[in-house]
Design a protein around this motif. Sequence first.
Motif, short mmCIF file in Angstrom:
data_model
loop_
_atom_site.label_atom_id
_atom_site.label_comp_id
_atom_site.label_asym_id
_atom_site.label_seq_id
_atom_site.Cartn_x
_atom_site.Cartn_y
_atom_site.Cartn_z
N ILE A 138 0.82 -1.20 0.00
CA ILE A 138 0.00 0.00 0.00
C ILE A 138 0.86 1.26 0.00
CG2 ILE A 138 -1.59 1.37 1.43
CD1 ILE A 138 -3.00 -1.22 2.15
N GLU A 139 1.93 1.25 0.77
CA GLU A 139 2.82 2.41 0.81
C GLU A 139 3.46 2.65 -0.55
OE1 GLU A 139 5.55 1.80 3.98
OE2 GLU A 139 4.06 2.10 5.57
N GLU A 140 3.81 1.58 -1.25
CA GLU A 140 4.39 1.72 -2.59
C GLU A 140 3.36 2.27 -3.58
OE1 GLU A 140 5.99 -2.04 -3.70
OE2 GLU A 140 7.63 -1.99 -2.23
N ILE A 141 2.13 1.80 -3.44
CA ILE A 141 1.06 2.29 -4.31
C ILE A 141 0.83 3.78 -4.08
CG2 ILE A 141 -1.41 2.11 -4.84
CD1 ILE A 141 -1.14 -0.89 -3.91
N ILE A 142 0.79 4.17 -2.80
CA ILE A 142 0.57 5.58 -2.46
C ILE A 142 1.72 6.44 -2.98
CG2 ILE A 142 0.45 7.21 -0.53
CD1 ILE A 142 -1.06 5.06 1.03
N ALA A 143 2.94 5.95 -2.82
CA ALA A 143 4.10 6.71 -3.29
C ALA A 143 4.06 6.92 -4.80
CB ALA A 143 5.38 5.97 -2.89
N PHE A 144 3.50 5.98 -5.52
CA PHE A 144 3.37 6.11 -6.97
C PHE A 144 2.19 7.02 -7.33
CE2 PHE A 144 1.33 4.72 -10.93
CZ PHE A 144 2.38 4.86 -11.83
N ALA A 145 1.08 6.86 -6.59
CA ALA A 145 -0.17 7.53 -6.96
C ALA A 145 -0.16 9.02 -6.68
CB ALA A 145 -1.33 6.86 -6.23
N ILE A 146 0.40 9.44 -5.55
CA ILE A 146 0.30 10.85 -5.15
C ILE A 146 0.89 11.79 -6.20
CG2 ILE A 146 1.20 12.55 -3.50
CD1 ILE A 146 0.51 10.60 -1.28
N PRO A 147 2.13 11.59 -6.66
CA PRO A 147 2.66 12.52 -7.68
C PRO A 147 1.91 12.45 -9.01
CG PRO A 147 4.19 10.70 -7.30
CD PRO A 147 3.17 10.62 -6.22
N LYS A 148 1.40 11.27 -9.37
CA LYS A 148 0.63 11.15 -10.61
C LYS A 148 -0.66 11.97 -10.51
CE LYS A 148 3.20 8.27 -12.98
NZ LYS A 148 3.82 8.65 -14.28
N MET A 149 -1.35 11.83 -9.37
CA MET A 149 -2.57 12.60 -9.18
C MET A 149 -2.29 14.10 -9.09
SD MET A 149 -5.02 10.43 -6.60
CE MET A 149 -5.82 8.90 -7.12
N LYS A 150 -1.22 14.44 -8.42
CA LYS A 150 -0.86 15.86 -8.29
C LYS A 150 -0.61 16.48 -9.66
CE LYS A 150 2.28 19.04 -5.94
NZ LYS A 150 3.44 19.18 -5.02
N GLY A 151 0.08 15.74 -10.53
CA GLY A 151 0.34 16.25 -11.87
C GLY A 151 -0.95 16.46 -12.64
N MET A 152 -1.90 15.53 -12.50
CA MET A 152 -3.18 15.68 -13.18
C MET A 152 -3.98 16.83 -12.60
SD MET A 152 -4.81 14.57 -15.76
CE MET A 152 -3.88 13.06 -16.09
N LEU A 153 -3.87 17.03 -11.29
CA LEU A 153 -4.55 18.15 -10.65
C LEU A 153 -4.02 19.49 -11.18
CD1 LEU A 153 -4.91 17.03 -6.92
CD2 LEU A 153 -6.76 17.55 -8.51
N GLU A 154 -2.73 19.55 -11.44
CA GLU A 154 -2.15 20.77 -11.99
C GLU A 154 -2.73 21.07 -13.37
OE1 GLU A 154 -0.16 23.04 -10.67
OE2 GLU A 154 -0.27 21.96 -8.77
N GLU A 155 -2.94 20.01 -14.16
CA GLU A 155 -3.56 20.20 -15.47
C GLU A 155 -4.99 20.73 -15.32
OE1 GLU A 155 -3.39 17.03 -18.27
OE2 GLU A 155 -1.36 16.41 -17.69
N GLY A 156 -5.72 20.18 -14.36
CA GLY A 156 -7.07 20.64 -14.11
C GLY A 156 -7.10 22.08 -13.62
N LYS A 157 -6.15 22.43 -12.77
CA LYS A 157 -6.07 23.80 -12.27
C LYS A 157 -5.78 24.78 -13.40
CE LYS A 157 -3.47 26.72 -9.04
NZ LYS A 157 -2.34 26.76 -8.07
N GLU A 158 -4.88 24.41 -14.30
CA GLU A 158 -4.57 25.27 -15.45
C GLU A 158 -5.80 25.45 -16.34
OE1 GLU A 158 -1.25 23.63 -17.50
OE2 GLU A 158 0.15 23.95 -15.84
N LEU A 159 -6.56 24.39 -16.54
CA LEU A 159 -7.78 24.48 -17.35
C LEU A 159 -8.79 25.39 -16.66
CD1 LEU A 159 -9.66 23.72 -19.66
CD2 LEU A 159 -10.21 21.59 -18.43
N PHE A 160 -8.95 25.21 -15.35
CA PHE A 160 -9.90 26.04 -14.60
C PHE A 160 -9.53 27.51 -14.72
CE2 PHE A 160 -11.53 28.33 -11.01
CZ PHE A 160 -12.77 27.75 -10.74
N GLU A 161 -8.25 27.82 -14.53
CA GLU A 161 -7.81 29.21 -14.60
C GLU A 161 -7.97 29.77 -16.00
OE1 GLU A 161 -3.84 28.95 -13.14
OE2 GLU A 161 -4.44 28.98 -11.01
#
Length: 237
Positions: A96-119
């Motif tokens: 689970i810790e390995e999954i979380i370590a992989f998932a957090i930066p991937k999700m963060k990167g996608m969130l940045e794309e969403g934030k740019e679109l929103f702005e």
Amino acid sequence: MDSLKHDWLTEGLIDYEYKKYILLAYLKNIGSRFNQSELYPFMSDLIFHYRNLIKVKESKKLMYDNFPETLTKADFNKLRLTYDKIVNDDEVMQQIEEIIAFAIPKMKGMLEEGKELFEFVEEHIELEPVGVSPIYSDEGYLFINQDASMDVSIFRYQMTFFEHAEEKYRSMTTEFLMNEIRGISTTFENIKVGLTKRFTELPNPATYLASSRLKFPLNETVLPVAKRMLVRRISVS
């Protein structure tokens, strides 16, 4: 894959490669939606999962009490029993810790794309009152007009308040009423007057116009962004 299950991290097979496959399929769909300029409900769903992973990482245990209140008692008990078993299994917790370590930066990167679109969308929307604004503005009408077209989408809005963790939040609910065609004799002001005559419970309604210089999906993008803009405006007025 349009969405992840609320318990995707622990549901089914807990295996790094398997969970990685599920996550990447989910993020691929989110990216496709963003490429089509569609923000919601995909952005809010992504935020939920990202914040939950952060809480899990920071607490070093599975935060089952942070899942939606819509869970039934049976579902909640099932989660609690599952998590109690998981936290006592060092091998599973490592996965689970390995999954979380992989998932957090991937999700963060996608969130940045969403934030740019929103702005980007927000930059192309102008919000202004239609006619004279009354003192009471927690309920009224929101007009949406895109790309200088004659079409006007009309929504009725109402501010709502709720408390969470000793903090008060303001949000907005909207109800679609109708579409109007703007013309020489059908100005935004005239549309407002017509609504006043039709819905007499709001004799002097607060009315705002959200004008987008570009064309975006209405329900998935323009309406949610316009609502956020209107909430901020009313909150400081």
